[in-house]
Design an enzyme around this catalytic site. Structure first.
Site, PDB file in Angstrom:
ATOM      1  N   ASP A 140       1.136  -1.026  -0.003  1.00 35.33           N
ATOM      2  CA  ASP A 140       0.308   0.351  -0.120  1.00 35.33           C
ATOM      3  C   ASP A 140       1.086   0.930  -0.154  1.00 35.33           C
ATOM      4  O   ASP A 140       2.517   1.126   0.022  1.00 35.33           O
ATOM      5  CB  ASP A 140      -0.982  -0.176   1.090  1.00 35.33           C
ATOM      6  CG  ASP A 140       0.043  -0.310   2.281  1.00 35.33           C
ATOM      7  OD1 ASP A 140       0.958   0.034   2.589  1.00 35.33           O
ATOM      8  OD2 ASP A 140      -0.882  -0.687   3.667  1.00 35.33           O
ATOM      9  N   ASP A 181       2.130   5.317   1.529  1.00 31.92           N
ATOM     10  CA  ASP A 181       1.261   6.432   2.328  1.00 31.92           C
ATOM     11  C   ASP A 181       1.614   6.966   2.203  1.00 31.92           C
ATOM     12  O   ASP A 181       2.894   7.343   1.393  1.00 31.92           O
ATOM     13  CB  ASP A 181       2.016   5.295   3.938  1.00 31.92           C
ATOM     14  CG  ASP A 181       1.492   4.096   4.598  1.00 31.92           C
ATOM     15  OD1 ASP A 181       0.341   4.043   5.013  1.00 31.92           O
ATOM     16  OD2 ASP A 181       2.354   3.032   4.642  1.00 31.92           O
ATOM     17  N   ASP A 206       8.505   3.649  13.686  1.00 28.39           N
ATOM     18  CA  ASP A 206       9.177   2.766  14.663  1.00 28.39           C
ATOM     19  C   ASP A 206      10.706   2.155  13.746  1.00 28.39           C
ATOM     20  O   ASP A 206      11.298   1.980  14.581  1.00 28.39           O
ATOM     21  CB  ASP A 206       8.014   1.519  14.105  1.00 28.39           C
ATOM     22  CG  ASP A 206       7.576   0.781  12.767  1.00 28.39           C
ATOM     23  OD1 ASP A 206       7.984   1.707  11.826  1.00 28.39           O
ATOM     24  OD2 ASP A 206       6.807  -0.307  12.522  1.00 28.39           O
TER      25      ASP A 206
HETATM   26  P1  ATP Z   1       3.417  -3.179   5.019  1.00 29.36           P
HETATM   27  O1  ATP Z   1       2.378  -1.562   4.024  1.00 29.36           O
HETATM   28  O2  ATP Z   1       4.296  -3.201   3.442  1.00 29.36           O
HETATM   29  O3  ATP Z   1       3.225  -3.299   6.035  1.00 29.36           O
HETATM   30  P2  ATP Z   1       4.366  -0.238   6.345  1.00 29.36           P
HETATM   31  O4  ATP Z   1       6.428   0.065   6.242  1.00 29.36           O
HETATM   32  O5  ATP Z   1       4.163   0.498   5.187  1.00 29.36           O
HETATM   33  O6  ATP Z   1       4.402  -1.951   5.758  1.00 29.36           O
HETATM   34  P3  ATP Z   1       1.938   0.540   7.871  1.00 29.36           P
HETATM   35  O7  ATP Z   1       1.144  -0.563   9.197  1.00 29.36           O
HETATM   36  O8  ATP Z   1       1.389   0.478   6.697  1.00 29.36           O
HETATM   37  O9  ATP Z   1       3.951  -0.688   6.761  1.00 29.36           O
HETATM   38  O10 ATP Z   1       2.655   2.007   8.215  1.00 29.36           O
HETATM   39  C1  ATP Z   1       3.195   2.956   7.137  1.00 29.36           C
HETATM   40  C2  ATP Z   1       4.503   3.632   8.076  1.00 29.36           C
HETATM   41  O11 ATP Z   1       3.804   3.837   9.338  1.00 29.36           O
HETATM   42  C3  ATP Z   1       5.540   2.749   8.548  1.00 29.36           C
HETATM   43  O12 ATP Z   1       6.584   2.215   7.610  1.00 29.36           O
HETATM   44  C4  ATP Z   1       6.367   3.250   9.680  1.00 29.36           C
HETATM   45  O13 ATP Z   1       6.527   4.308   9.303  1.00 29.36           O
HETATM   46  C5  ATP Z   1       4.910   4.014  10.457  1.00 29.36           C
HETATM   47  N1  ATP Z   1       3.993   2.782  11.110  1.00 29.36           N
HETATM   48  C6  ATP Z   1       3.222   2.436  11.251  1.00 29.36           C
HETATM   49  N2  ATP Z   1       3.626   1.359  12.015  1.00 29.36           N
HETATM   50  C7  ATP Z   1       3.795   1.468  12.947  1.00 29.36           C
HETATM   51  C8  ATP Z   1       3.922   1.710  15.036  1.00 29.36           C
HETATM   52  N3  ATP Z   1       3.548   1.462  15.096  1.00 29.36           N
HETATM   53  N4  ATP Z   1       5.254   2.833  15.209  1.00 29.36           N
HETATM   54  C9  ATP Z   1       5.812   3.422  14.348  1.00 29.36           C
HETATM   55  N5  ATP Z   1       6.126   3.617  13.436  1.00 29.36           N
HETATM   56  C10 ATP Z   1       4.727   3.021  12.357  1.00 29.36           C
HETATM   57 MG    MG Z   2       2.217   0.431   4.530  1.00 32.42          MG
END
Ligand code: ATP
Ligand code: MG
Length: 459
Positions: free
Chosen positions: A74, A76, A161
């Site tokens: 996805d 962001d 994170d």
């Molecule tokens: P994917 O979408 O492939 O699962 P992602 O890294 O994009 O991985 P998301 O859950 O979509 O994960 O979150 C988007 C972004 O928000 C992350 O890359 C991170 O920077 C931040 N993030 C998400 N969850 C947390 C958390 N629990 N603590 C701190 N930052 C977070």
């Molecule tokens: Mg994501």
């Protein structure tokens, strides 16, 4: 292949400090990301926010995955606009979340998630506002119950994170802003928390699961300081709402690297807080239980790779199945007859499991059906086998039977019987059923001695 692609990412810095306060700005000439490779809708959102006078970047998993050469799940966007300002900029947007408020911008079925820059707790927010309960709340253990204190881009980069998730791509200039040495860690294949791991896990224990998830997905290592506290802190997951943990379980186990993710969860003691009964079954009967779990996850991974459908109902049925015998035995020992003991054990196990991962009814109902059909697959006399074949859940129940057999359960060739039955001619089917009927009329099956109802009613 991933490692090869990583070699292409330049490494223009010396040994960097853990936290960088000035951004390393990496120009487009030095990385392999481009506006064209970014999702069109994400680019539109960033462009529109920038035109409206806000800062806006593509961030997180999409930047990370594209740099590595993977397809992002996805997209962001991070921005200086508040959720309300995002809402006002896009008619096709909705505000969601309470613990973490953000805007979803809808393009048909696709959603671009837009989050406002956050500051770390204990820092002053961008508008100088004093933090209040309404914006920020922490539990006694330091867990963030609400995380809505807005901040600057720099502050936002520190509250994310992992370093590899804290890369900001400016689609207009093509620059990547890297405040946390994320590019270095992408290049070295390392998952590293930003800041003090113990504090960051306390703030949000789900980060422990995310560390494992990304390690499996990207084939990265969790660097030692980020890995060390996991075993000790895994218990903190018990405080996380069960609905959030269920969602996280799906991401962990149904994203195509389920088997590898399970190995890491198990290794770091993170499986027990998610599936406590199954974890006990692993201790009691490791060979069978681990075989079943690994087999189920490998099947799921294969199906995802081949683009075939997968359902959490089947996977959860498999993950919890090895936990049933202990419960059944305890009930039988207390004097409850076998069939009600089976039913009650299944009910209780599911109820208990939902306190840890809240399985929605749309999955728990078919899951129970798969379980309930296992003993029914044994009863094949008369028209039963044909009726079974027509059952909408037959395929799942049959696959489940094969899974149990692959893990070493003795079923007297039942799976092979059903395999043959499905491709047999009508005549062959009748003789297969007759052969079973002969066996079934033996002493093992007192029920077959029951008086038969007239045919019309029996159907
Ligand atoms: P994917 O979408 O492939 O699962 P992602 O890294 O994009 O991985 P998301 O859950 O979509 O994960 O979150 C988007 C972004 O928000 C992350 O890359 C991170 O920077 C931040 N993030 C998400 N969850 C947390 C958390 N629990 N603590 C701190 N930052 C977070
Ligand atoms: Mg994501």
């Amino acid at each position: 292949m991933i490692r090869k692609l990583l070699q292409k990412i330049p490494y223009p810095f010396g040994r960097p400090a853990r936290r960088r306060t000035t951004p390393a700005i990496i120009p487009s000439s030095q990385h392999n990301l481009s506006r064209e490779r970014m999702n069109r809708n994400a680019v539109t959102v960033v462009d529109r926010l920038q035109q409206a006078g806000y800062e806006a970047f593509a961030v997180g998993g999409c930047v990370r995955d594209l740099l590595i050469g993977m397809e992002p799940k996805d997209f962001d966007v991070a921005t200086s606009a508040t959720p309300e300002q995002v809402r006002a900029t896009f008619r096709n947007s909705r505000l969601i979340g309470r613990r973490f408020k953000l805007a979803h911008v809808h393009f048909g079925r696709e959603i671009i998630e837009v989050a406002t820059f956050r500051s770390n707790h204990g820092e002053e927010s961008t508008d100088g506002e004093v933090q209040s309960d309404e914006h920020s709340r922490q539990s006694e253990t330091g867990r963030l119950l609400r995380d809505n204190v807005y901040g600057t881009l720099e502050q936002d980069a520190q509250r994310r994170d992992f370093t590899i998730n804290s890369l900001y791509y400016d689609v207009r200039t093509g620059n990547i802003h890297d405040f946390a040495n994320g590019l270095r860690d992408i290049r070295n294949g390392e998952i590293r928390l930003i800041g003090d791991p113990v504090q960051r896990y306390h703030e949000d224990p789900v980060r422990m699961l995310r560390a494992v998830r990304f390690a499996a997905k990207l084939d990265f290592e969790i660097e030692p300081h980020s890995a060390a506290p996991l075993v000790e802190m895994s218990e903190l997951l018990h405080d996380i709402p069960a609905a959030r943990l269920f969602d996280e379980c799906l991401k962990l186990l149904m994203s195509g690297q389920g088997e590898q993710t399970f190995e890491l969860l198990h290794h770091h003691d993170l499986f027990a807080p998610l599936f406590p009964d199954t974890d006990e079954a692993i201790e009691d009967n490791p060979d069978y239980t681990l075989k079943l779990i690994r087999h189920a996850l490998r099947n799921t991974d294969d199906r995802i790779r081949e683009g075939r459908p997968v359902t959490p109902a089947f996977l959860f049925a498999a993950l919890l199945w090895p936990a049933l015998p202990n419960r059944i035995k305890a009930l039988e020992d207390s004097g409850i007859p076998s069939i009600p003991a089976h039913q009650q054990a299944a009910h209780e196990l599911l109820f208990e499991q939902c306190r840890h991962t809240a399985i929605p009814k749309r999955f728990s109902v078919p899951m129970r059906e798969i379980w309930d059909m296992q003993p029914r697959l044994e009863r094949r006399s008369g028209r039963r086998a044909d009726q079974m074949l027509e059952h909408p859940r037959f395929r799942a129940a049959y696959d489940f039977l094969l899974l149990r057999e692959a893990a070493g359960e003795q079923t007297d060739g039942l799976g092979e019987w059903w395999t043959r039955y499905q491709s047999a001619t009508e005549d062959q089917r009748r003789s297969m059923v007759r052969a079973v009927g002969d066996k079934a009329s033996g002493p093992k099956r007192p029920r077959s001695r029951r008086k038969r109802k007239p045919r019309a009613q029996a159907d």
